[in-house]
Design a protein around this motif. Sequence first.
Motif, mmCIF file in Angstrom:
data_model
loop_
_atom_site.group_PDB
_atom_site.id
_atom_site.type_symbol
_atom_site.label_atom_id
_atom_site.label_comp_id
_atom_site.label_asym_id
_atom_site.label_seq_id
_atom_site.Cartn_x
_atom_site.Cartn_y
_atom_site.Cartn_z
ATOM 1 N N MET A 190 33.628 4.166 31.432
ATOM 2 C CA MET A 190 34.142 2.966 30.709
ATOM 3 C C MET A 190 33.546 1.932 31.050
ATOM 4 O O MET A 190 32.872 1.333 31.698
ATOM 5 C CB MET A 190 35.338 2.500 30.512
ATOM 6 C CG MET A 190 36.313 2.628 32.305
ATOM 7 S SD MET A 190 38.011 2.644 33.153
ATOM 8 C CE MET A 190 37.159 1.785 34.567
ATOM 9 N N ARG A 191 33.967 0.979 29.889
ATOM 10 C CA ARG A 191 32.743 -0.297 30.371
ATOM 11 C C ARG A 191 34.134 -1.440 30.237
ATOM 12 O O ARG A 191 34.601 -1.279 29.353
ATOM 13 C CB ARG A 191 32.154 -0.393 28.747
ATOM 14 C CG ARG A 191 30.993 -1.431 28.732
ATOM 15 C CD ARG A 191 30.216 -1.056 27.550
ATOM 16 N NE ARG A 191 28.772 -2.396 27.376
ATOM 17 C CZ ARG A 191 27.913 -2.521 28.136
ATOM 18 N NH1 ARG A 191 28.164 -1.603 28.944
ATOM 19 N NH2 ARG A 191 27.150 -3.216 28.061
ATOM 20 N N THR B 165 33.914 -5.927 31.672
ATOM 21 C CA THR B 165 33.235 -7.467 31.968
ATOM 22 C C THR B 165 33.811 -8.330 33.040
ATOM 23 O O THR B 165 34.856 -7.920 33.438
ATOM 24 C CB THR B 165 33.990 -8.011 30.585
ATOM 25 O OG1 THR B 165 33.756 -7.073 29.200
ATOM 26 C CG2 THR B 165 32.735 -8.993 30.476
ATOM 27 N N ASP C 179 29.366 -0.596 32.862
ATOM 28 C CA ASP C 179 29.955 0.974 33.053
ATOM 29 C C ASP C 179 29.957 0.893 34.368
ATOM 30 O O ASP C 179 29.090 1.197 35.260
ATOM 31 C CB ASP C 179 28.421 1.777 32.109
ATOM 32 C CG ASP C 179 28.078 1.172 30.950
ATOM 33 O OD1 ASP C 179 29.203 1.711 30.081
ATOM 34 O OD2 ASP C 179 27.444 1.239 30.504
ATOM 35 N N GLU D 257 35.468 5.890 35.805
ATOM 36 C CA GLU D 257 36.985 6.634 34.862
ATOM 37 C C GLU D 257 37.482 5.793 36.526
ATOM 38 O O GLU D 257 37.297 6.221 37.706
ATOM 39 C CB GLU D 257 37.657 7.368 34.503
ATOM 40 C CG GLU D 257 36.799 7.624 33.321
ATOM 41 C CD GLU D 257 37.982 6.285 32.121
ATOM 42 O OE1 GLU D 257 39.275 6.065 32.382
ATOM 43 O OE2 GLU D 257 37.548 6.565 31.491
ATOM 44 N N ASP E 90 39.451 0.920 30.484
ATOM 45 C CA ASP E 90 37.871 0.336 29.159
ATOM 46 C C ASP E 90 38.345 -0.371 28.508
ATOM 47 O O ASP E 90 39.299 -0.913 28.363
ATOM 48 C CB ASP E 90 37.945 2.060 28.160
ATOM 49 C CG ASP E 90 36.425 0.952 28.009
ATOM 50 O OD1 ASP E 90 35.390 1.167 27.943
ATOM 51 O OD2 ASP E 90 37.044 1.698 26.234
#
Lengths: 612, 75
Positions: free
Chosen positions: B1-2, B4, B23, B26, B62
């Motif tokens: 998942m990405r 920030t 990235d 999970e 995510d």
Amino acid sequence: MNGWTGRILRVNLTTKTHRIETFSEEFARKWIGGRGFAAKILFDELAPGVDPLGPDNKFIVALGPIAGIPAPNTGKAVVAGKSPSTGGYGDGNLGTRVAEQLRKAGYDVLIVEGRAAEPTMLYIEDDKVEHLPAGEIWGRGTYVANDWIYAKYGKGAGVLNIGQAGENLVRYAVVRSLEGRAGGRTGMGAVMGSKLLKAIVVKGTKPIPQADPAGMKKIGYEDLREVNRIDKKTGWSIQSTNGVLAWCNEVAALPVHNFRKTHHPDAWKVDGERLNDARIATYGCPNCTMRCGITIHDDEGRESELDYENVALLGPNLDIFDLAPMASLNYLCDDYGVDTMSGGCVMSFYADAVENGAAPGDIRFGDAEGFKKLLTAIALRQTKIGDLLAEGSMRAARAFGRGSIDYAMQVKGLEVAAYNCKFIPGMALAFGVSPIGAHHKESWVITFELKQSARESYGPEKARKVIELQRIRGGLFEFIVSCRFPWVENGWPLEHYPKYFKLVSGLDWSLDDFWTVADRIYSVIKLFWLREFPQTDRRLDYPPAVWFDPANADTEGPIAGQHLEYDKYDGLLQHYYDQRGYDRRGIPTKATLERLGLAGEGRAAEAYGKLT
Amino acid sequence: MRVTVKLIGPFVQLFGFSEKALDVPEGTTADGLIGLAGVDRSRPKIVTRNGRAVAPDEALADGDRVAVSPIYSGG
């Protein structure tokens, strides 16, 4: 009497006379200094109902036992009087060489009374007091006035001065010093202006009485170096106070569009990173190693010194997301001697009122040039609107009507600082119960609310935290008279302050002893308010109505759909009153006054307002 | 998942970036992300997830935005 000079200089501008008075050790121990001295003197000497802009108001400069002595961040003075903004007790503090020079001249307090017959500069050098004509700098900005004074007396002199806003009785005019420092946003610049007092210049040559001067000197310099070392480790001064702007934007606490919004995608353009990138100089107060001012060029090439409050309130709050024009507004505030916080809030209120059809005009959010013209019109009272806005947002809202008071961002007549409390109940309480109107200097609880409590809580833990911080920030630092930043932002332990106090006074006090003094000062300020507003009730401690308005809730972001709730806020306010020992109006009870040694003050106040 | 990571205030200079997308596996927690981003975990800090306070062991999702700030005390 070590720790204090024990002397008050009382100057009357009407009669051009002065006298030197002494105060007792009991008075010193009971009120310590700074805000404590100012509040007690104003309570004792000002008759209720005095016009804050008339000759019967008094302008006070008050110092504390460590003020002006080399130690972490002691170059501060308290300026006080009855506030033209609120009609209650008003004060503020600012970095200034007056802290050191007035104490070296032999005084802990300066009281200025009356009204001069012509624009005047007060010159104090030890026991000499001169009333000098100031016509040459009357009508000029603070920078020109300051340069003129420096040319005559040198840069080592302690200087307090005002700009055109103070002369024109703008109710949120400040006192300026050091070409970059301001204090007394409760309108202390207007109090000076009402007395035709353009400037105060102080030079002193005497030693400041201390119990252990060698010990204080050694510890003071060691601790100045240590605070500097800690600051370099934390990196706090890199972005200074404006580091918090990006965080406020993340957590929906940033004032945008007259506090209507809490965050904005362009906020990064004026954040601490961008400010640091634009830095051309760094600015600080005397005896300071955490220099918090970042100077940049404005859009007209002038040097403008910024911190978080003025960036947020003259930037995003006006929908201006560009440092250079925002810095220009800041420069104008500083030169005219307008408080940047109230100035920003008053202008955003007016733009909001125009947008809502409540006020005439064509000002629009984001119009930096329009706001520059408006600011000039306010400071110089040039136009009908400028003249009205010079009265502050509360009075302007009363004139505009149409419900505009709901979004006049003020409490008791003083505009709020740059924290948007749409969904931050504890900070809303901190603004509500601040003893001078909405100011963040008394208590700042946002990180506590997010980290150690729960944002949505209106529980007693938040009232407790507000009181804890009021005792430290609005108490200790305001009466010992020292900048709070070493403790606030770099964790400098509070235990250092009883140590300094002992070195200068010889008195072995605990922090708990200090908290009692803090509570005493808050209570006497409450009595001052009661005398002025005998019909007072708890609604005086409510924050702006717009924060409670469901229609004003954010539609997206971290607090979408959230807003303050009246019944819950009122419950939180009651927690605060209960923990303080105040009655349901927010006035100290007789039992509380007795416990704090204020029975006499209580009896004096009871002639005007009821006590329970 | 990405996700920030946004650093606040002096952390930008101290840890060498202002904002970056990462990235991550999970189940990565807020505290785990701070380690993956190269931020000194021992620093006193306040961490928010999408603008609200987050516990160190809370698992991220995510698209989350995590801000890591010194504990400001309000000037």
